[in-house]
Write a protein that holds these residues in place. Sequence first.
Motif, PDB file in Angstrom:
ATOM      1  N   PHE A 318      44.301  50.037  47.394  1.00 40.49           N
ATOM      2  CA  PHE A 318      44.326  49.338  46.108  1.00 40.49           C
ATOM      3  C   PHE A 318      43.369  48.146  46.135  1.00 40.49           C
ATOM      4  O   PHE A 318      42.606  47.911  45.196  1.00 40.49           O
ATOM      5  CB  PHE A 318      45.757  48.870  45.827  1.00 40.49           C
ATOM      6  CG  PHE A 318      45.949  48.184  44.499  1.00 40.49           C
ATOM      7  CD1 PHE A 318      46.172  48.920  43.344  1.00 40.49           C
ATOM      8  CD2 PHE A 318      45.904  46.803  44.404  1.00 40.49           C
ATOM      9  CE1 PHE A 318      46.357  48.285  42.117  1.00 40.49           C
ATOM     10  CE2 PHE A 318      46.081  46.153  43.190  1.00 40.49           C
ATOM     11  CZ  PHE A 318      46.313  46.902  42.047  1.00 40.49           C
ATOM     12  N   SER A 321      39.798  49.138  45.939  1.00 44.52           N
ATOM     13  CA  SER A 321      39.371  49.537  44.589  1.00 44.52           C
ATOM     14  C   SER A 321      38.809  48.352  43.811  1.00 44.52           C
ATOM     15  O   SER A 321      37.962  48.520  42.928  1.00 44.52           O
ATOM     16  CB  SER A 321      40.547  50.158  43.820  1.00 44.52           C
ATOM     17  OG  SER A 321      41.467  49.167  43.400  1.00 44.52           O
ATOM     18  N   LYS A 322      39.260  47.138  44.140  1.00 49.06           N
ATOM     19  CA  LYS A 322      38.822  45.944  43.410  1.00 49.06           C
ATOM     20  C   LYS A 322      37.383  45.550  43.736  1.00 49.06           C
ATOM     21  O   LYS A 322      36.745  44.839  42.957  1.00 49.06           O
ATOM     22  CB  LYS A 322      39.753  44.768  43.717  1.00 49.06           C
ATOM     23  CG  LYS A 322      41.190  44.968  43.240  1.00 49.06           C
ATOM     24  CD  LYS A 322      42.037  43.755  43.639  1.00 49.06           C
ATOM     25  CE  LYS A 322      43.485  43.918  43.230  1.00 49.06           C
ATOM     26  NZ  LYS A 322      44.297  42.757  43.663  1.00 49.06           N
ATOM     27  N   LEU A 331      41.886  54.084  44.141  1.00 47.58           N
ATOM     28  CA  LEU A 331      43.138  54.031  43.387  1.00 47.58           C
ATOM     29  C   LEU A 331      43.899  55.350  43.504  1.00 47.58           C
ATOM     30  O   LEU A 331      45.127  55.364  43.643  1.00 47.58           O
ATOM     31  CB  LEU A 331      42.859  53.707  41.921  1.00 47.58           C
ATOM     32  CG  LEU A 331      42.509  52.243  41.621  1.00 47.58           C
ATOM     33  CD1 LEU A 331      42.071  52.084  40.177  1.00 47.58           C
ATOM     34  CD2 LEU A 331      43.691  51.315  41.922  1.00 47.58           C
ATOM     35  N   THR A 363      52.274  49.649  39.882  1.00 43.74           N
ATOM     36  CA  THR A 363      51.163  48.700  39.775  1.00 43.74           C
ATOM     37  C   THR A 363      49.825  49.425  39.874  1.00 43.74           C
ATOM     38  O   THR A 363      48.873  49.117  39.140  1.00 43.74           O
ATOM     39  CB  THR A 363      51.276  47.632  40.890  1.00 43.74           C
ATOM     40  OG1 THR A 363      52.531  46.962  40.756  1.00 43.74           O
ATOM     41  CG2 THR A 363      50.154  46.612  40.783  1.00 43.74           C
ATOM     42  N   THR A 364      49.759  50.402  40.779  1.00 42.71           N
ATOM     43  CA  THR A 364      48.539  51.209  40.915  1.00 42.71           C
ATOM     44  C   THR A 364      48.278  52.003  39.646  1.00 42.71           C
ATOM     45  O   THR A 364      47.148  52.068  39.148  1.00 42.71           O
ATOM     46  CB  THR A 364      48.663  52.158  42.130  1.00 42.71           C
ATOM     47  OG1 THR A 364      48.964  51.386  43.296  1.00 42.71           O
ATOM     48  CG2 THR A 364      47.375  52.930  42.351  1.00 42.71           C
ATOM     49  N   LEU A 367      46.769  49.837  36.882  1.00 43.30           N
ATOM     50  CA  LEU A 367      45.339  49.569  37.009  1.00 43.30           C
ATOM     51  C   LEU A 367      44.523  50.811  36.653  1.00 43.30           C
ATOM     52  O   LEU A 367      43.456  50.713  36.028  1.00 43.30           O
ATOM     53  CB  LEU A 367      45.007  49.104  38.428  1.00 43.30           C
ATOM     54  CG  LEU A 367      43.590  48.562  38.646  1.00 43.30           C
ATOM     55  CD1 LEU A 367      43.246  47.464  37.640  1.00 43.30           C
ATOM     56  CD2 LEU A 367      43.427  48.035  40.071  1.00 43.30           C
ATOM     57  N   GLU A 370      44.250  50.948  32.968  1.00 43.60           N
ATOM     58  CA  GLU A 370      43.291  49.974  32.441  1.00 43.60           C
ATOM     59  C   GLU A 370      41.865  50.492  32.569  1.00 43.60           C
ATOM     60  O   GLU A 370      41.051  50.337  31.650  1.00 43.60           O
ATOM     61  CB  GLU A 370      43.435  48.645  33.190  1.00 43.60           C
ATOM     62  CG  GLU A 370      44.762  47.943  32.916  1.00 43.60           C
ATOM     63  CD  GLU A 370      44.973  46.755  33.853  1.00 43.60           C
ATOM     64  OE1 GLU A 370      43.982  46.290  34.449  1.00 43.60           O
ATOM     65  OE2 GLU A 370      46.131  46.296  33.997  1.00 43.60           O
ATOM     66  N   LEU A 371      41.555  51.105  33.707  1.00 44.31           N
ATOM     67  CA  LEU A 371      40.196  51.595  33.933  1.00 44.31           C
ATOM     68  C   LEU A 371      39.889  52.815  33.057  1.00 44.31           C
ATOM     69  O   LEU A 371      38.778  52.972  32.557  1.00 44.31           O
ATOM     70  CB  LEU A 371      39.998  51.955  35.414  1.00 44.31           C
ATOM     71  CG  LEU A 371      40.016  50.769  36.395  1.00 44.31           C
ATOM     72  CD1 LEU A 371      39.960  51.260  37.827  1.00 44.31           C
ATOM     73  CD2 LEU A 371      38.848  49.834  36.123  1.00 44.31           C
ATOM     74  N   ASN A 407      51.324  41.568  35.310  1.00 46.58           N
ATOM     75  CA  ASN A 407      50.601  42.838  35.251  1.00 46.58           C
ATOM     76  C   ASN A 407      50.769  43.521  33.902  1.00 46.58           C
ATOM     77  O   ASN A 407      49.819  44.083  33.348  1.00 46.58           O
ATOM     78  CB  ASN A 407      51.075  43.774  36.369  1.00 46.58           C
ATOM     79  CG  ASN A 407      50.710  43.275  37.750  1.00 46.58           C
ATOM     80  OD1 ASN A 407      49.830  42.419  37.900  1.00 46.58           O
ATOM     81  ND2 ASN A 407      51.379  43.793  38.767  1.00 46.58           N
ATOM     82  N   ARG A 410      48.654  41.564  31.461  1.00 43.89           N
ATOM     83  CA  ARG A 410      47.219  41.835  31.620  1.00 43.89           C
ATOM     84  C   ARG A 410      46.846  43.189  31.018  1.00 43.89           C
ATOM     85  O   ARG A 410      45.850  43.319  30.304  1.00 43.89           O
ATOM     86  CB  ARG A 410      46.852  41.809  33.106  1.00 43.89           C
ATOM     87  CG  ARG A 410      45.350  41.936  33.377  1.00 43.89           C
ATOM     88  CD  ARG A 410      45.062  42.318  34.812  1.00 43.89           C
ATOM     89  NE  ARG A 410      45.586  43.631  35.115  1.00 43.89           N
ATOM     90  CZ  ARG A 410      46.410  43.894  36.125  1.00 43.89           C
ATOM     91  NH1 ARG A 410      46.826  42.936  36.915  1.00 43.89           N
ATOM     92  NH2 ARG A 410      46.856  45.130  36.325  1.00 43.89           N
ATOM     93  N   ALA A 411      47.652  44.220  31.314  1.00 46.23           N
ATOM     94  CA  ALA A 411      47.356  45.556  30.806  1.00 46.23           C
ATOM     95  C   ALA A 411      47.387  45.579  29.274  1.00 46.23           C
ATOM     96  O   ALA A 411      46.490  46.136  28.625  1.00 46.23           O
ATOM     97  CB  ALA A 411      48.346  46.562  31.372  1.00 46.23           C
TER      98      ALA A 411
END
Length: 845
Positions: A318, A321-322, A331, A363-364, A367, A370-371, A407, A410-411
Motif C-alpha cells: 500500500f 503504491s503512494k 494496490l 482502506t486499500t 484508495l 479514488e484512483l 479516509n 478524503r474519498a
Amino acid sequence: MTNKDILKSAIINILRNYPHILRVNPYIFNNYPTYYLETDFKILFSYNESIKISKCLLYQDVEELSVNDFEEIERNGDFLNECGILTLKYGIDTGKHDFLRLSKDINYRCRSYYLTGTKNYGIVVSNEAQAVNQLSEFGNKENELNLAIKLYYEALKNGIEKNSLDEGIALMGIAICRKKLAELGISPIDNLLKGISSFEKAKRIPALRSSKENYYRTLANEANSKRLLAEYGYYPLKYLKESISLFKKANFDEKFNQALSFLNEGLATQTLAEYTCDKCKEDILKDSIKLFQNAQERFVPYTINHAKALTNEGISNFELSKISSNPDKYLNEALKCHKKAIKKGNFKIRNHTYMKIVFNKATTELLISELKKDHKILDNALSTYSKLEKYFKKIGGTRILIDMYRNMGRALYIFNEKKEAYSYLKKSINIIEEIRASMAILNRKYFFETISETYKLMVLTCIDLNYNEEAFKYAESAKNRTILELLYNKNIKKTSINKLESDSLISLNDLSKIIKNKTIVEYFLAEKLIVFIFNNEKLTVKTININQNDIKLKVTEFRNKINEINDIINKYNDGIIDEVAYKNERERKCNDLEEIFKELYFILIKPIKEHLNEEIIIIPHDYLHYIPFQALKNDKYLVQDHRISMAQSASLLKYLKPGEGSGSLVVGNPNKGHPKYDLTFAEDEAKKVAKKLAATLLIGNKATKDSVLNEIKDKGIVHFACHGFFNDYDPINSGLKLSDQFLTAVDFMNLKLSLELTVLSACDTALGDLNNTDELEGLVRSIQYSGCRFVIASLWQVEDDSTKDLFLEFYNSTGSNLTKLNNAQNTLISSFDIYSWAPFQIYGI
C-alpha cells in the motif's frame, strides 16, 4: 518409576477414559496431529490431549477414572504446574485464547500448593502473568497488561531466585507488557524506556544469556520496543538502526521465534522507510516485504501470526503504491494480501487483529476507488467501514476511528461530495479534540502526516463550501495542536499542559479588538495555499494555486543558498580561499538569494498586497516558517514598506500581555575560551548591551543554567548572546547552550515569567530540518507561553559582527520592540548583505 513415567502413564489413562475429541482448528488437527509442545518432561502432546488433561486436572474432574490411574501421583501442585506450562506454551504458539484462560486459571490454582516466597510459588505467579499478558490480546488490554506487570513484580518479590533464568524471563515479561501499553498510547515514551531498561537488566543475567532461545527472545523484544520508540519520533533513525541490528542478532533455531523475529524486523524496516526519500523508500519497503514473506514461511498456517505477516506485507505494498508510477500494481497486491490474511488467520472469534485486517482491506479498496473513480468500490469500502465503526467505538479504537473518518472524508471529497466529506472530517477532528488529555496515543510522525492532513483537508472542504470562518477556525486548531503534541511525555508541570489544553480558539470579534489597525495574514498550506487576511473586522480568504511540494522546492532552494554561503564563510575563515574570491562568491550567492526572495514575493505577497495595512502580523504554516518575510522583495524589501511581526497562531495573541518584570539580564559567550564554542563578538555584544540596559551580566562560566534561571524570574528583558541549537529528533528540547547545561523549551515551559522581550541572539534558534515544519517553533512558543510578550530569534546561522551591530542599533532606537527591530534592519540594509541583516524575526504583538 520415574516422575516422567508416572506422568506419562497417568496421561495415557486419562486419554483412554476421555476419548471425546473437542472442536479444534481442522487444519492443525488434520495436518499436524503430532503438533506438540515440549515440557520439562519432554513429552509430546496434541491439541486434544493438552486441553483434556488441563481440564481434568484444573477441575479435578476424574470421577470416571480408575483410582489406579493416580495411585502413584501425590495430590500436589507439580502435575498441575506442568499442565499450566503446557497450555501456556500452546496458547502462545497458536493464539488460542481458551488455552490461555486455562493456563491463567491453572496457575492461579497452583498458588495454593506452594508457600509464598518459595521458588515454585514465584514460578507459577510468573506463568500466570504470562497468560494474562497473552490474554490482553482478547480482552481489556490496559487492565490485563497492568495486572500482568503487577503479577511479574509479585513473582520477583516472592520466590523467584536472583540471577536465575526465571528472573530474566519475568523481567522480559514486564518489558513486553510495557511495550504493549505503549502501543495503546499509554505513556508511550515512558513505558518504552522503562521496558528497554528491563530488557537490559535481563540481558545481564548469565543464566538468561546461556539460554539461547530466551536470550534471543529478549533481543527481539527489545528490538521491537526500540522500533516503537522510533515510531513515536524519539530519535527515530538511531532506534530504528539499533532495532534492526538486534533483530539480526536474534538467530533463533525454532521456527516460531524465527518467524516472530522476521515479522518484527519487517515492521522496523517498514517504519525506517518513512524517514527516507522516495527512491530509498522503495527499496526499503521491498526489503520489508521479503521479511514478512520469510515470517509467513515459518509461522504455522491458519494462525493469527501468519495473518499478521500477510496484512503487513499488504501495508508495505500500500505504501509503495503512494510513490510508484504504477500504483494499481501495488494496490492490487496489497488487497490480495489482506484477503489472504482474513482467510488464513482462521478467525473463529472476530478479535482485534481480525478487525484491523478488515480495516486495512477497506482502506486499500478506498484508495483503489479514488484512483479508478469507481463508485461501486467506494460504496463497498464505505459499507465495510460502517460495520467496523461500532466495534472500534466499543473498544476505544481512537486512532483507527480518526483514520477511518478521515479516509471516508478524503474519498468523498475526491468524489465531489463535499457536504458528506465535511461530515466525516468533522467526526475525525471531534475525536482529536476530545482526546486532548491523552494525545500521546498519536506518535509524532503520525501526528504530522495524518492528523495535520485531516485538518488540511477540512480547511479545503470548508473553503469549497464557503464556510470561511469555520475554515479559519480549523486552520487555527491545527496550529494549536502542534505545540501540545510536542509537549506530551516531557517533564513539564501539569499546570502548564492543562493551560494549553484548555485554551479556546480566539473569536474574530476578540481578534479584532487585539489587532486594532493591524492586518493579520495567516497562511495555511495544503493542496493549495490558503491565505486568511483579517483587518477592519473583515475576514478575506484568498486561494493561491501553489501546493506544498512547490513551496518545499522553493524553500529548499533558498536554504541551499544559505548553506552555500555558510560554506564560503567557513572556507574563508579556514584560509582555503582568499578575501577577493570570498567576497565575489558571497556577493554572487546573495544575489541568487535576492532572486529567490523576489519569486516568493510574487507568490506570497503580491496576491494580497491590496489588503495590507502598514503593520502586519504574519502567521506562517508548514514550510513557510522558514521564509524571512521581511526580506521578500519587489522594488523594495517588505520591511521597507511595512512593520512586520510574526506569530505561531492568532489564538496565541490573546496571551501576549505587556511584561511587568523590571530590570534586564544579559547572557553572553557562556563558553568563553572553548576552542569550538567561544564567541568573541557575542561577548562584546553582551557587554555593550548590558551597559546600555544597566543589566545584570553573566559571562563565561558565570552563565550557568542555575544562575540564569535564578536571575530571569523577575526581569523585564532577557538578551542571550550565545550558541543556539535545534534538536531535529525532539524539537521541544531545542534551546541555548550555557556554560554547564542546555536551557531548553521544556525549561521555559516550567517557568512563570513576566517578560516584555527575550532576544535569542544565537545560531539556529528557529531553524530545523525541513521535515519538522511547524514544530520548529517550539522554543519561541514555549518562551511566550512562559510569560513573554516579544521574542526575537534567528532563522539561520548568524555572524558575530553584523549581529552585534544589529542589536546595538536596536537598543539605541526608540519606539516599540517591533519598530526598533524594523528600524535596525532598515539601517543595516545599506551596509550589510541580505545574509547578514535578514535572519532575525520578531514574534509577538
